[in-house]
Enzyme design. Structure first.
Site, short mmCIF file in Angstrom:
data_model
loop_
_atom_site.label_atom_id
_atom_site.label_comp_id
_atom_site.label_asym_id
_atom_site.label_seq_id
_atom_site.Cartn_x
_atom_site.Cartn_y
_atom_site.Cartn_z
N LEU A 12 0.54 -1.31 0.13
CA LEU A 12 -0.25 -0.17 0.09
C LEU A 12 0.98 1.70 -0.06
O LEU A 12 1.42 1.32 0.69
CB LEU A 12 -0.71 -0.17 1.13
CG LEU A 12 -1.77 -1.57 1.47
CD1 LEU A 12 -2.39 -0.99 2.60
CD2 LEU A 12 -2.47 -1.47 0.38
N CYS A 14 3.63 3.38 -3.24
CA CYS A 14 4.28 3.03 -3.65
C CYS A 14 5.44 4.79 -3.39
O CYS A 14 5.68 4.89 -5.11
CB CYS A 14 3.69 2.70 -5.53
SG CYS A 14 5.85 2.41 -6.15
N VAL A 17 9.61 5.12 0.14
CA VAL A 17 9.86 4.06 0.42
C VAL A 17 8.98 3.19 -0.14
O VAL A 17 10.59 1.95 -0.58
CB VAL A 17 9.91 4.47 1.79
CG1 VAL A 17 9.44 2.77 3.07
CG2 VAL A 17 9.91 5.10 2.78
N SER A 19 8.39 2.54 -3.22
CA SER A 19 9.23 1.72 -4.66
C SER A 19 10.67 1.15 -4.85
O SER A 19 10.72 0.28 -5.13
CB SER A 19 9.19 3.75 -5.47
OG SER A 19 10.13 4.14 -4.25
N LYS A 107 4.12 5.54 12.07
CA LYS A 107 4.45 5.90 13.40
C LYS A 107 3.22 7.36 14.07
O LYS A 107 3.04 6.56 15.05
CB LYS A 107 5.79 6.93 13.28
CG LYS A 107 5.91 8.10 12.38
CD LYS A 107 7.21 8.85 12.76
CE LYS A 107 7.48 9.70 11.39
NZ LYS A 107 7.35 9.00 10.41
N ILE A 138 17.89 2.13 11.12
CA ILE A 138 18.56 1.31 12.42
C ILE A 138 17.62 0.44 13.05
O ILE A 138 16.77 0.74 13.61
CB ILE A 138 18.62 2.62 13.25
CG1 ILE A 138 19.61 3.72 12.79
CG2 ILE A 138 19.42 2.57 14.45
CD1 ILE A 138 19.54 5.46 13.85
N GLY A 189 15.93 18.47 0.01
CA GLY A 189 15.05 17.03 0.34
C GLY A 189 15.01 16.64 1.49
O GLY A 189 14.45 16.10 1.39
N LYS A 207 7.75 9.01 17.59
CA LYS A 207 8.35 8.04 17.95
C LYS A 207 8.69 8.08 19.63
O LYS A 207 8.42 6.73 19.87
CB LYS A 207 10.16 8.65 17.50
CG LYS A 207 9.24 8.72 15.37
CD LYS A 207 10.27 9.54 14.37
CE LYS A 207 10.23 9.77 13.44
NZ LYS A 207 11.71 9.45 12.56
N GLY A 306 14.82 8.36 4.24
CA GLY A 306 15.09 7.71 2.91
C GLY A 306 14.46 6.65 2.60
O GLY A 306 14.60 5.23 3.50
#
Length: 451
Positions: A12, A14, A17, A19, A107, A138, A189, A207, A306
């Protein structure tokens, strides 16, 4: 031995992340099959609108009907990467009801409705994995939930938002203003067109809620987290911190009270000593410092955002969920047995760095010190600069020195660092200082952590 019938995955979203998840599933298909014990097949990709190029994704797999995709009955794992509350929440619940496990990086949804989602997964004997929801690539949540399951975690202190860390790092390294650093982050970006979620601390607060819940076996919601952003941080604040041997970072802090009877979760800018490992975290990197009773101090560091880094965490969860589908087992369930109360920010003990613009004349320093004393706040160090004072430390441990050494007119800057005290008392002290005729203004206040 690898079985031949593939496990089917519904994706769900694209975007950046999603893609990358699709690309890595194709590029590493052989390795994933060997690690899981069965091939993994991308069975469908739900998007908001058709017509855009989506890398190597087969156009025949792309659909705008996400609900039909997750409820079609043959899906083993749903990977939710659309973000937000709705329709993500409804689609995840529909996936559980259809017998699928879920991997998500959402999150905001977890911080607000995590317990309900965990209950739904339990009810339908499905997995809910969310490693990618905090700190990108991480490995953090799994070590907290599994590797430290036999230990007692006392504190989690970390930089969990790359955008704000990039901005603060640029302000420190180049002397840029907040606006200039934000513009650079946007151009590169690192910051969204609307950076509010990052710079006002909402992202980090979500978070923090997730981290606190896992670390302390207690349900912590987003509303329980005290939140402040970085929009009021100035170049002068950064320079002042550097003079003290500190760096300014936006920190997520989750800690257990000294008596062990409550916990706190908060996000705000703070000064930390340059000797602390978190002070050296640069650019858009994340790092989390965990303090446990038996394990001691642990630090987790890496790329916190990223496409590819976050996709790495998603695929790790996907492998775990798929393995469980093959064996009929289930991953770790929610652990909220402790159910410790979450204390408000006012009860947290911390230290303040207060910068005041004052009248440069005899008696001002003693007058300000009296305000701190009236509120039960002990002074650690004082620094004053002004026409009648060349600058330097005036006193330590609450010793305000001889007022006759102060200047006799004009403006002065008075910087006070306190000992630990309840945050409510510190805040009340600052408000009382504002009302003094000899205080022209409170230039800045910032908490001091990590010492």
């Amino acid at each position: 031995m690898v079985r031949t019938r593939p496990l089917k995955v519904a994706l769900l979203g694209c975007g950046v992340v999603g893609s990358q998840v699709a690309r890595l599933m194709t590029a590493h298909a052989g390795d994933l099959a060997a690690r899981i014990g069965a091939p993994v097949e991308l069975a469908g990709v739900a998007v908001r609108r058709l017509g855009r190029a989506r890398g190597d994704v087969d156009p025949a797999l792309v659909t705008t009907d996400a609900e039909s995709l997750v409820t079609r009955g043959d899906i083993d794992v749903v990977v939710e990467l659309i973000g937000g509350i709705e329709p993500a929440r409804s689609l995840i619940n529909a996936a559980f009801e259809s017998g699928a496990s879920v991997v998500t990086a959402n999150k905001a949804l977890l911080a607000g409705d995590g317990p309900a989602l965990q209950a739904a997964a339990e009810k339908h004997a499905a997995d809910l994995y969310f490693e990618a929801s905090v700190a990108g690539a991480i490995p953090l949540l799994r070590p907290l939930r599994e590797s430290l399951a036999g230990d007692k975690v006392d504190r989690v202190l970390g930089i969990v938002n790359g955008t704000t860390n990039f901005i603060l790092d640029r302000m420190e390294s180049s002397g840029a203003s907040y606006g200039e650093a934000l513009d650079e982050a946007t151009a590169l970006g690192y910051a969204e067109a609307d950076p509010t979620a990052d710079v006002e601390g909402f992202d980090a607060a979500a978070k923090a809620a997730i981290l606190a819940g896992i670390a302390f076996h207690t349900r912590v919601r987003l509303d329980d987290v005290h939140r402040e952003g970085i929009t009021e941080i100035t170049a002068a604040d950064i320079a002042g911190a550097r003079q003290m041997g500190h760096a300014v970072k936006l920190l997520a802090i989750c800690e257990r009270a000294e008596d062990g009877r409550s916990v706190t979760a908060r996000v705000h800018p703070a000064m930390i000593p340059l000797s602390h490992p978190l002070a050296s975290v640069r650019e858009a990197y994340n790092a989390v410092f965990v303090e446990a009773e038996a394990a001691g101090r642990l630090m987790f560091y890496g790329q916190g955002a990223g496409g590819a880094p976050t996709a790495s965490a998603v695929l790790g969860d996907l492998v775990a969920a798929c393995r469980n589908r093959l064996t009929g087992g289930l991953g770790p369930r929610e652990s909220a047995y402790a159910q410790l109360p979450v204390s408000p920010m006012g009860e947290v003990t911390t230290r303040y760095h207060v910068s005041l613009d004052v009248v440069d004349k005899p008696g001002v320093l003693a007058q300000c010190a009296a305000v701190f004393a009236d509120h039960g706040v002990s002074i650690d160090t004082v620094r004053q600069t002004g026409k009648g004072n060349k600058g330097g430390k005036v006193g330590k441990g609450g010793n305000v020195g001889n007022d006759g050494q102060e200047g006799r007119g004009g403006e002065a800057k008075l910087v006070v660092v306190t000992h630990r005290a309840p945050d409510a008392a510190l805040g009340a002290t600052v408000e009382a200082l504002r009302s003094l005729d000899t205080v022209h203004g409170v230039a800045s206040t910032m908490r001091v952590e990590g010492e």
